[in-house]
Design a protein around this motif. Structure first.
Motif, PDB file in Angstrom:
ATOM      1  N   TRP A  48       0.829  -1.196   0.000  1.00  0.00           N
ATOM      2  CA  TRP A  48       0.000   0.000   0.000  1.00  0.00           C
ATOM      3  C   TRP A  48       0.867   1.250   0.000  1.00  0.00           C
ATOM      4  CZ3 TRP A  48      -0.193   3.914   3.630  1.00  0.00           C
ATOM      5  CH2 TRP A  48      -1.207   4.859   3.443  1.00  0.00           C
ATOM      6  N   MET A  55      -3.375   7.329  -2.664  1.00  0.00           N
ATOM      7  CA  MET A  55      -4.278   6.716  -1.683  1.00  0.00           C
ATOM      8  C   MET A  55      -5.611   6.314  -2.312  1.00  0.00           C
ATOM      9  SD  MET A  55      -3.958   8.779   1.839  1.00  0.00           S
ATOM     10  CE  MET A  55      -2.437   9.066   2.675  1.00  0.00           C
ATOM     11  N   ALA A  58      -3.520   0.948  -4.576  1.00  0.00           N
ATOM     12  CA  ALA A  58      -3.491   1.105  -3.118  1.00  0.00           C
ATOM     13  C   ALA A  58      -4.734   0.506  -2.481  1.00  0.00           C
ATOM     14  CB  ALA A  58      -3.347   2.577  -2.752  1.00  0.00           C
ATOM     15  N   ASN A  59      -5.877   0.722  -3.098  1.00  0.00           N
ATOM     16  CA  ASN A  59      -7.136   0.241  -2.524  1.00  0.00           C
ATOM     17  C   ASN A  59      -7.266  -1.277  -2.552  1.00  0.00           C
ATOM     18  OD1 ASN A  59      -9.353   2.318  -1.601  1.00  0.00           O
ATOM     19  ND2 ASN A  59      -7.999   3.301  -3.069  1.00  0.00           N
ATOM     20  N   ILE A  93      -5.328  -1.740   0.957  1.00  0.00           N
ATOM     21  CA  ILE A  93      -6.020  -1.162   2.114  1.00  0.00           C
ATOM     22  C   ILE A  93      -7.045  -0.168   1.581  1.00  0.00           C
ATOM     23  CG2 ILE A  93      -5.782   0.187   4.230  1.00  0.00           C
ATOM     24  CD1 ILE A  93      -2.863  -0.785   4.368  1.00  0.00           C
ATOM     25  N   ALA A 150      -7.271   3.803   5.215  1.00  0.00           N
ATOM     26  CA  ALA A 150      -5.877   4.219   5.050  1.00  0.00           C
ATOM     27  C   ALA A 150      -5.525   5.463   5.857  1.00  0.00           C
ATOM     28  CB  ALA A 150      -5.583   4.447   3.572  1.00  0.00           C
TER      29      ALA A 150
END
Length: 176
Positions: A13, A28, A33-34, A37, A42
């Motif tokens: 992440w 983010m 990234a998703n 997390i 996050a």
């Protein structure tokens, strides 16, 4: 109560956030990234302070990541930087790091694909020469970082009979 995040997921992440080409906030929100997390969870990974929220704190790392890797490339390819100029070199470094993020714990490996990347970067001025220059500088880096080797010591071979010398095999130092 939410389950703790594994270190490996947290690392993936964080890499997605700091390696995103736009910003940490965009990182983010990114699908990469998703997958590790979810964005709503996050923000809790950063402890905000009076000056910076989670996005601001992540942005510090985002900027530092690219700056550190660009610094490595600046140090390893100073002649290429001189040829291209600072602004073009910085753009090249950012695009290179995006295409070839650091995957090795030793940053000496970072520029190993740069000559070929330069060759494919049609927007670069002096591209053929720039590729040759990057190839030369990469060779110098590899020579500098080559493993140590014991140099030839004639005294250790003084008792070798003269008739065996024509069949002797010498190897070059790894830096060559």
């Amino acid at each position: 109560m939410t389950r703790p995040v594994s270190l490996r997921r947290l690392q993936r992440w964080f890499a997605a956030v700091v390696q995103h080409p736009d910003s940490a906030a965009a990182g983010m929100r990114s699908p990469r990234a998703n997958r590790e997390i979810p964005a709503q969870r996050a923000a809790a990974l950063f402890r905000p302070n009076p000056r910076l929220d989670a996005n601001g704190l992540a942005q510090v790392y985002h900027g530092g990541y690219l700056e550190r890797l660009t610094e490595v490339l600046r140090n390893d390819f100073p002649a290429l930087r001189q040829l291209l100029g600072d602004e073009v070199f910085e753009r090249l470094a950012a695009r290179y790091v995006q295409a070839h993020p650091s995957r090795h714990p030793n940053l000496n490996q970072l520029g190993r694909e740069l000559p070929d990347f330069v060759a494919r970067s049609r927007w670069l001025p002096h591209r053929p020469f720039a590729r040759e220059l990057a190839t030369l500088e990469l060779a110098l880096c590899r020579a500098f970082d080559a493993p140590a080797a014991t140099p030839f010591d004639p005294a250790q071979h003084a008792d070798v009979p003269a008739e065996r010398w024509p069949r002797a095999r010498f190897t070059l130092h790894p830096s060559v």
